[in-house]
Design a protein around this motif. Sequence first.
Motif, mmCIF file in Angstrom:
data_model
loop_
_atom_site.group_PDB
_atom_site.id
_atom_site.type_symbol
_atom_site.label_atom_id
_atom_site.label_comp_id
_atom_site.label_asym_id
_atom_site.label_seq_id
_atom_site.Cartn_x
_atom_site.Cartn_y
_atom_site.Cartn_z
ATOM 1 N N LEU A 187 -37.111 32.740 -13.464
ATOM 2 C CA LEU A 187 -38.296 32.743 -12.695
ATOM 3 C C LEU A 187 -38.958 31.682 -12.485
ATOM 4 C CD1 LEU A 187 -39.437 36.346 -13.424
ATOM 5 C CD2 LEU A 187 -38.309 35.658 -11.572
ATOM 6 N N ARG A 188 -39.158 30.879 -13.660
ATOM 7 C CA ARG A 188 -39.748 29.733 -13.693
ATOM 8 C C ARG A 188 -38.958 28.560 -12.939
ATOM 9 N NH1 ARG A 188 -39.890 25.203 -16.692
ATOM 10 N NH2 ARG A 188 -38.275 25.878 -18.308
ATOM 11 N N LYS A 190 -36.497 28.672 -10.896
ATOM 12 C CA LYS A 190 -35.835 28.544 -9.336
ATOM 13 C C LYS A 190 -36.995 28.358 -8.416
ATOM 14 C CE LYS A 190 -36.957 33.529 -8.015
ATOM 15 N NZ LYS A 190 -36.307 34.772 -7.779
ATOM 16 N N GLN A 191 -38.202 27.908 -8.854
ATOM 17 C CA GLN A 191 -39.425 27.606 -7.994
ATOM 18 C C GLN A 191 -39.431 26.020 -7.911
ATOM 19 O OE1 GLN A 191 -42.793 29.732 -9.559
ATOM 20 N NE2 GLN A 191 -42.362 31.639 -8.633
ATOM 21 N N GLU A 193 -38.837 22.194 -7.627
ATOM 22 C CA GLU A 193 -38.309 21.446 -6.683
ATOM 23 C C GLU A 193 -36.887 21.189 -6.379
ATOM 24 O OE1 GLU A 193 -40.403 17.982 -5.366
ATOM 25 O OE2 GLU A 193 -42.065 18.998 -5.348
ATOM 26 N N THR A 196 -34.850 23.736 -4.786
ATOM 27 C CA THR A 196 -34.880 23.666 -3.345
ATOM 28 C C THR A 196 -34.045 22.685 -2.809
ATOM 29 O OG1 THR A 196 -37.113 24.162 -3.706
ATOM 30 C CG2 THR A 196 -36.550 23.896 -1.736
#
Lengths: 302, 325
Positions: A187-188, A190-191, A193, A196
Amino acid sequence: MTDLSNSEGQTMADEPQQDYQAESPLLEAWRMYRRNIPALFGTVMLTVIIAATFYGMFFYTGDAYDIVWAPHEPPGVTPEFPLGTDYLGRDLIAGLLTGGGPTLAVGAAAAALTMVIGISLGALAGFYGGWVDNLLMRITEFFQVLPALLFAMVLVTLFSPSLTTIAVAIGVVSWPQTARLTRAEFLRIKQLEYVTAARAIGAKNKRIIWKVILPNALPPLIVSATLTVGVAILFEAGLSFLGLGDPNVMSWGLMIGANREYILDAWWPVTFPGLAIFFTVFSVSLIGDGLNDAFNPKLRER
Amino acid sequence: MNASYLMKRLGYGLLLMLGVVVLNFLLIRLAPGDPAVVIAGEMGGATEEMLESIREEYGLNKPVLTQLGIYVGNILQGNLGESFFFNQPVSKLIGERIFPTILLVLSALITAIVLGVFFGVLASRKPNGVLSAAVAVFSSIGYAVPVFWTGIMLIILFASVFPIFPVEGMMSVKLRDANIFIRSLDVLHHLVLPAFTLSVIYLAQYARLSRASMLEVLGSDYIRTARAKGASERTVLFKHALRNAALPILTVAGLQFGSLISGALLVETVFNWPGMGTLAFESILRRDYPTIMGVLLIASGIVVVANLLTDMSYRIADPRLRGES
């Protein structure tokens, strides 16, 4: 090794700043670990224990299952049996050397299974979120409600007490914590950069999970894997102590369980196997703490 | 704390319990062999007549889903089946054993939290002091010692060296006719060693946890404010800091209930404590499946209730959470 540090030293002299940043985090962690005396002590202790349980019997003559002397011979009395004999007159040292193998093997296999189940489910839940996460977390909570040892006892009793069943039973009951930890890490991360960025260059989900997120989630998972090994060893010992292990295979827990009726006549047949379990798990926990410190230098002062 | 949230949690807890019932059913079906024989217990020496009555009662000749329905229906009516070994209804057997287990688990938990937090708070005053080092060492040791072995070592110590605590059972036979007060004291006397054994693992963990949690809190502004206004060191530590540091401790206490029950199982066996652990152990040796499954269900129920209570007390301790659902 010397080669590596040499080339490192040279680049350090050229561009110190950049080289420091480019250093692999694992190498960095190893450097921290190597300076941690309790952790090194634990590593040496565990190595000795593993070597003794897997190779000891090649050097020590005697059979753990043979009745070789009078029962309950105290330690230090007969030179052939320095640790004495158990309630049947079996040599304790042979028992300790033979009994460690199953305990360690089951512990390691169970921990591996725990990690595989926990990481897979946790990764799926954390990465996909939504209903997948919901469903998997409900299943995790369900397994956390079942008292682990009791559930493992039921599984072992229902499906024959072999070493494989025991390892699987321990794995099946102990994965929830790993799953939660993996999920939190996913969860931490995957956010961040770089995830992305990976998506932007067209990486598929599978690749992002295994090649991008998982390697970055590894440090806490490695620490947790180490502690899981310790817990699994204690678990195996507990089951064998209760007489639910494979009755034909000598193990430390079984030795304690079999001799416990006679503790007031003879303390040694239960004390030494217990110490063996303790030192094994203790060394594992020292290694775990060392890894934790190595991966999280910020937390060291705590 | 709002009522709808409570209802939601309760409903969820019941759902988890239903899950355990279904799991029990599946386990009996998945076990190798005839389910009727499994239920009767392999060492029970079941007659064909008994097997037939089991097939009838559990509807084993009917489709699987009907069987599941019958099984769930029976349990909802409080019928956990019949123990063929003890020749008693399982619910009655468990009813006799549940109180000793809860007594043991709660005493161990309270001992561990009170002593652990006390040492942890003291240690947090000097992060690099002797007590801090001792807390670190003891928490590693506490993690590594097999709980059943600690129990046995204590039995050896207290049976032969210092015979001041009884090492077996829950009550003395000779005090069976004494009044309730003396009998309660007797139970407490018997409780000392098992409860202490079970608490050792957790005591060290709570000390370590509360130390870390206190260190975090002690750096905050409101602690400085409390000191500045002249509060005594004891007030600062135990009132201002501990109240805030207590939340993680509470969370862990709730999460650990399942593992406490597992530990209690081993400790009960070592000390012959007449709780659900010894019942589980005895019934597993006799392959008395209705009893084992009943114990698994009720033990899970205890964990569900404990989680619910933790959740509620968390909301009482932390006013910020009360509005959320």
